[in-house]
Design an enzyme around this catalytic site. Structure first.
Site, PDB file in Angstrom:
ATOM      1  N   LYS A  22       0.806  -1.221   0.000  1.00  0.00           N
ATOM      2  CA  LYS A  22       0.000   0.000   0.000  1.00  0.00           C
ATOM      3  C   LYS A  22       0.842   1.276   0.000  1.00  0.00           C
ATOM      4  O   LYS A  22       0.362   2.333  -0.378  1.00  0.00           O
ATOM      5  CB  LYS A  22      -0.976   0.014   1.170  1.00  0.00           C
TER       6      LYS A  22
ATOM      7  N   SER B 194      -8.400   1.279   8.966  1.00  0.00           N
ATOM      8  CA  SER B 194      -7.883   0.715  10.211  1.00  0.00           C
ATOM      9  C   SER B 194      -6.650  -0.114   9.897  1.00  0.00           C
ATOM     10  O   SER B 194      -6.050  -0.699  10.776  1.00  0.00           O
ATOM     11  CB  SER B 194      -8.945  -0.166  10.854  1.00  0.00           C
TER      12      SER B 194
ATOM     13  N   GLU C  94      -9.807 -13.884  -3.381  1.00  0.00           N
ATOM     14  CA  GLU C  94     -10.427 -13.193  -2.253  1.00  0.00           C
ATOM     15  C   GLU C  94     -10.933 -14.207  -1.231  1.00  0.00           C
ATOM     16  O   GLU C  94     -11.011 -15.396  -1.528  1.00  0.00           O
ATOM     17  CB  GLU C  94     -11.536 -12.255  -2.734  1.00  0.00           C
TER      18      GLU C  94
ATOM     19  N   GLY D  93     -16.181 -13.691   1.595  1.00  0.00           N
ATOM     20  CA  GLY D  93     -16.512 -12.390   1.009  1.00  0.00           C
ATOM     21  C   GLY D  93     -16.221 -12.388  -0.476  1.00  0.00           C
ATOM     22  O   GLY D  93     -15.342 -11.664  -0.942  1.00  0.00           O
TER      23      GLY D  93
ATOM     24  N   ASP E 285     -17.583 -11.182  -3.097  1.00  0.00           N
ATOM     25  CA  ASP E 285     -18.295 -10.181  -3.913  1.00  0.00           C
ATOM     26  C   ASP E 285     -17.575  -9.938  -5.242  1.00  0.00           C
ATOM     27  O   ASP E 285     -18.215  -9.749  -6.279  1.00  0.00           O
ATOM     28  CB  ASP E 285     -18.424  -8.868  -3.149  1.00  0.00           C
TER      29      ASP E 285
ATOM     30  N   SER F 200       1.055  -9.763  -0.514  1.00  0.00           N
ATOM     31  CA  SER F 200       0.707  -8.341  -0.406  1.00  0.00           C
ATOM     32  C   SER F 200       1.212  -7.652   0.853  1.00  0.00           C
ATOM     33  O   SER F 200       1.427  -6.435   0.841  1.00  0.00           O
ATOM     34  CB  SER F 200      -0.808  -8.175  -0.532  1.00  0.00           C
TER      35      SER F 200
HETATM   36  C1  LIG Z   1      -5.274  -3.601   1.168  1.00  0.00           C
HETATM   37  C2  LIG Z   1      -4.686  -4.946   1.161  1.00  0.00           C
HETATM   38  C3  LIG Z   1      -5.106  -5.935   0.237  1.00  0.00           C
HETATM   39  C4  LIG Z   1      -6.209  -5.687  -0.753  1.00  0.00           C
HETATM   40  O1  LIG Z   1      -5.859  -4.686  -1.688  1.00  0.00           O
HETATM   41  P1  LIG Z   1      -6.943  -4.023  -2.636  1.00  0.00           P
HETATM   42  O2  LIG Z   1      -6.210  -3.041  -3.440  1.00  0.00           O
HETATM   43  O3  LIG Z   1      -7.990  -3.402  -1.736  1.00  0.00           O
HETATM   44  O4  LIG Z   1      -7.561  -5.135  -3.428  1.00  0.00           O
HETATM   45  C5  LIG Z   1      -4.459  -7.149   0.241  1.00  0.00           C
HETATM   46  N1  LIG Z   1      -3.473  -7.423   1.119  1.00  0.00           N
HETATM   47  C6  LIG Z   1      -3.049  -6.527   2.031  1.00  0.00           C
HETATM   48  C7  LIG Z   1      -1.956  -6.898   2.940  1.00  0.00           C
HETATM   49  C8  LIG Z   1      -3.633  -5.240   2.075  1.00  0.00           C
HETATM   50  O5  LIG Z   1      -3.207  -4.346   2.981  1.00  0.00           O
END
Ligand SMILES: *Cc1c(COP(=O)(O)O)cnc(C)c1O
Length: 321
Positions: A55, A80, A206, A210, A212, A306
């Site tokens: 992020k 959060s 996902e 959830g 969706d 991620s």
């Molecule tokens: C925010 C986040 C996601 C999901 O990312 P999106 O862009 O909302 O699809 C996945 N893994 C982690 C660790 C995140 O912080």
């Protein structure tokens, strides 16, 4: 509606992020390859990114594009989770104020981390107050610019730089699995894949509770759901966005799901075999690759990890059970 981001936007984001974001490592694991039925996995490790998740890429890219006037007033975000820390850190690096709205019952460690990056944290009661309305009101009162967590062209373009780096490092792939919440990461990574490895199949993964995104993708209608109950707290989103939904519809091949039990298995695997801490949401991509039923033998498979922000007590509780 603002315009959809393009691969050129992802490239421009990569130039802005050079020297600011870490170029995270790409790791291999023979044990994972065997588990995947003879796949050749390439793990892009955004758990080693600044503040612990991809992020930072989108947050920094969005803030770096502020006008001088926007910079003076600063950025406002509601989150959060990792987006809060991403905007707080990016604001500090770019020398602008940041205000983050967080639920008053958010984990103390997350409140402290966000304050530690120098942001002002305002807490609210998530059972009584509508955080989006509150955020809009505060942004207006203070002249700050609201930075949403996924449905924003600069955020999506920034997130796509994770896949851009992966293709730069390992060349073309046959498949790419990406963790999916609101779709900023998947939308951006799919843009990079389409341009840099056109034959690569791109999948979102996902939480099963959830799904969706899967339902939206398969039906063509944007599906909204209640907040899902899952250990993947970074993917408890209720719907894809106005930008991420069309991007995903056009550039992604399918969306799979993973159960909480499969996420725990992947988390244990990363810790015990690859010696790294991955948060439950970051385990979606591997869990999906192993559960999707595709034949991956001899295929070159990208797995986008991620993030790694899970506190140790929570990790021990999940992994030890
Ligand atoms: C925010 C986040 C996601 C999901 O990312 P999106 O862009 O909302 O699809 C996945 N893994 C982690 C660790 C995140 O912080």
């Amino acid at each position: 509606m603002s315009a959809l981001p393009t691969f050129e936007d992802v490239q421009a984001a990569a130039a802005r992020l050079a020297g600011q974001a870490h170029r995270t490592p790409v790791l291999r694991s023979g044990t994972a390859d065997a588990l995947g039925g003879g796949a050749r996995f390439f793990f892009k490790c955004e758990n080693f990114q600044r503040m612990g998740a991809f992020k930072f890429r989108g947050g920094y890219n969005a803030l770096a594009r502020f006008t001088p006037q926007q910079r003076q007033r600063g950025a406002l975000a509601f989150s959060s989770g990792n987006h809060a820390q991403a905007v707080a850190l990016a604001a500090r690096l770019l020398g602008m104020p940041a205000t983050i709205l967080m639920p008053q019952d958010a984990p103390a460690a997350k409140l402290a981390a966000t304050r530690g990056y120098g942001a002002e944290v305002i807490t609210f009661d998530r059972f009584k107050e509508d955080r989006e309305a509150l955020a809009r009101r505060l942004a207006e009162e203070r002249g700050m610019t609201l930075v949403p967590p996924y449905d924003h062209a600069d955020v999506i373009a920034g997130q796509g730089t994770a896949a851009l780096e992966l293709f730069q490092e390992v060349g073309e792939l046959d498949h790419l699995f990406v963790c999916l919440g609101g779709g900023g990461l998947l939308g951006g990574c799919a843009l990079a894949a389409r341009a840099m490895s056109p034959r690569c199949k791109v999948y979102g993964v996902e939480p099963e509770a959830g799904n969706d995104g899967q339902r939206s993708f398969r039906s063509g209608e944007l599906v909204h759901i209640e907040v899902p109950r899952t250990i993947a707290d970074g993917a408890q989103t209720q719907h894809l966005g106005q930008l991420t939904f069309p991007l995903i519809r056009h550039n992604v091949d399918d969306i799979f799901t993973a159960s909480d039990a499969q996420l725990v298995d992947a988390m244990r695997f990363y810790a015990s075999r690859m010696k790294m801490l991955v948060e439950p949401t970051g385990c979606l991509s591997l869990a999906g690759a192993l559960a999707c039923g595709l034949d991956l033998q001899d295929a070159r498979v990208g797995v986008l990890i991620s993030g790694g922000n899970v506190d140790l007590a929570r990790f021990a509780q999940l992994a030890g059970s």
